[in-house]
Enzyme design. Structure first.
Site, PDB file in Angstrom:
ATOM      1  N   ASP A 195      23.655 -13.400 -26.178  1.00  0.00           N
ATOM      2  CA  ASP A 195      23.165 -13.650 -27.399  1.00  0.00           C
ATOM      3  C   ASP A 195      23.125 -12.432 -28.113  1.00  0.00           C
ATOM      4  O   ASP A 195      22.797 -12.726 -29.358  1.00  0.00           O
ATOM      5  CB  ASP A 195      21.994 -14.563 -27.243  1.00  0.00           C
ATOM      6  CG  ASP A 195      21.219 -14.947 -28.540  1.00  0.00           C
ATOM      7  OD1 ASP A 195      21.936 -15.667 -29.296  1.00  0.00           O
ATOM      8  OD2 ASP A 195      19.996 -14.601 -28.548  1.00  0.00           O
ATOM      9  N   SER A 217      20.231 -17.958 -34.151  1.00  0.00           N
ATOM     10  CA  SER A 217      21.055 -18.657 -33.456  1.00  0.00           C
ATOM     11  C   SER A 217      20.776 -19.862 -33.877  1.00  0.00           C
ATOM     12  O   SER A 217      19.272 -20.217 -33.552  1.00  0.00           O
ATOM     13  CB  SER A 217      20.936 -18.145 -31.728  1.00  0.00           C
ATOM     14  OG  SER A 217      21.024 -16.800 -31.823  1.00  0.00           O
ATOM     15  N   GLN A 267      28.832 -19.922 -29.674  1.00  0.00           N
ATOM     16  CA  GLN A 267      27.398 -19.902 -30.225  1.00  0.00           C
ATOM     17  C   GLN A 267      27.887 -20.275 -31.691  1.00  0.00           C
ATOM     18  O   GLN A 267      28.749 -19.846 -32.413  1.00  0.00           O
ATOM     19  CB  GLN A 267      26.874 -18.618 -30.135  1.00  0.00           C
ATOM     20  CG  GLN A 267      25.330 -18.783 -30.921  1.00  0.00           C
ATOM     21  CD  GLN A 267      24.501 -17.504 -30.679  1.00  0.00           C
ATOM     22  OE1 GLN A 267      24.685 -16.535 -31.415  1.00  0.00           O
ATOM     23  NE2 GLN A 267      23.858 -17.111 -29.605  1.00  0.00           N
TER      24      GLN A 267
END
Length: 281
Positions: A195, A217, A267
């Protein structure tokens, strides 16, 4: 970092986690994803390994407040096990994760080839490059336990030199230390690390940095193809195929240094330029 992933078991399907001291002002998304996967994994037989996860970031987390993880044992089949995890703070869901676990079995094999890049030993660290540029290491790069060695330009370099803008972002990374031989721990730490730089790839394509940008995110998906160690060098080959409407998409393939593809990542994130007129005030 290992201590933050060692969740406290409150009940059979309920766990509690905390954020490390000295972290950012909101809970790092990779941390809550990694902890949620730990919670799911502790309800699954050890011979079944996670092969995919799909997660949504719902609300910002408060690092000063413990996070409670509720695990729903959705299914225990002959080959697959499915778990759903909800992370809760102050009575509200901040994150949800669905994970599927699979017992190892024989099958066909193929993979995308690894990019041809310089080895990590020939590259400066992320901290070294930031220090060279700014005379100090910004907080966002100093608090996490992942060592990173970028292969190409960083976003602040592309901001200064438009010819460096690119939709690709290749980074060598590894956990800064030696880990126990627990495959689930290595997977959870890679979930944490995955991430960290995907949305940076979107900024790199436009020559923008974190300055004047609101970024978070939104969702995160991973597929685990082969076993690996997170404390050995892994190449995170990232790209961004699209950005539109305040959202940007990042994709990544993670390879061992011997060229084995071990993970795939996708993502989508919120990316707003806060100086734009429509966001002022």
């Amino acid at each position: 970092m290992l201590a933050t992933l060692d969740l406290e078991r409150i009940e059979v399907n309920i766990f509690r986690g905390r954020s490390p001291d000295g972290g950012p002002q909101r809970v790092f998304g990779g941390l809550v994803a990694g902890q949620a996967l730990v919670a799911a994994g502790r309800t699954v037989p050890a011979e079944r390994h996670v092969h995919s996860l799909h997660a949504y970031f719902i609300r910002p987390g408060d690092p000063s407040v413990p996070i409670v993880y509720n695990v729903d044992r959705v299914r225990d089949g002959r080959s697959f096990t499915t778990r759903r995890v909800t992370a809760v703070q102050n009575g509200k869901a901040i994150f949800t994760l669905s994970a599927s676990f699979h017992r190892t079995e024989p099958g066909i094999r193929h993979q995308a080839p690894m990019p041809d890049v310089a080895p990590p030993e020939e590259l400066p660290t992320m901290r070294e490059r930031l220090f060279e540029a700014f005379g100090k290491v910004p907080m966002f790069a100093s608090w996490h336990p992942i060592e990173m060695r970028p292969v190409g330009p960083l976003s602040f370099e592309a901001e200064r030199d438009p010819t460096l803008r690119t939709t690709e972002n290749l980074i060598w990374l590894r956990v800064n230390g030696t880990l126990p031989d627990d495959p689930m721990l290595h997977v959870c730490l890679m979930t944490y690390a995955s991430d960290m730089t995907l949305l940076d790839t979107v900024l790199l394509a436009h020559g923008r940095t974190f300055s004047g940008v609101s970024m978070a995110s939104l969702d995160h998906a991973m597929w685990f193809h082969r076993s690996f160690r997170a404390d050995e060098w892994l190449l995170y080959a990232q790209e961004t195929p699209s950005a539109e409407g305040g959202r940007g998409l990042g994709r990544g393939l993670i390879y061992t240094r011997t060229g084995e593809l071990v993970c795939s990542v996708v993502q989508e994130g919120l990316i707003r330029f806060v100086e734009d007129d429509q966001y002022r005030g």
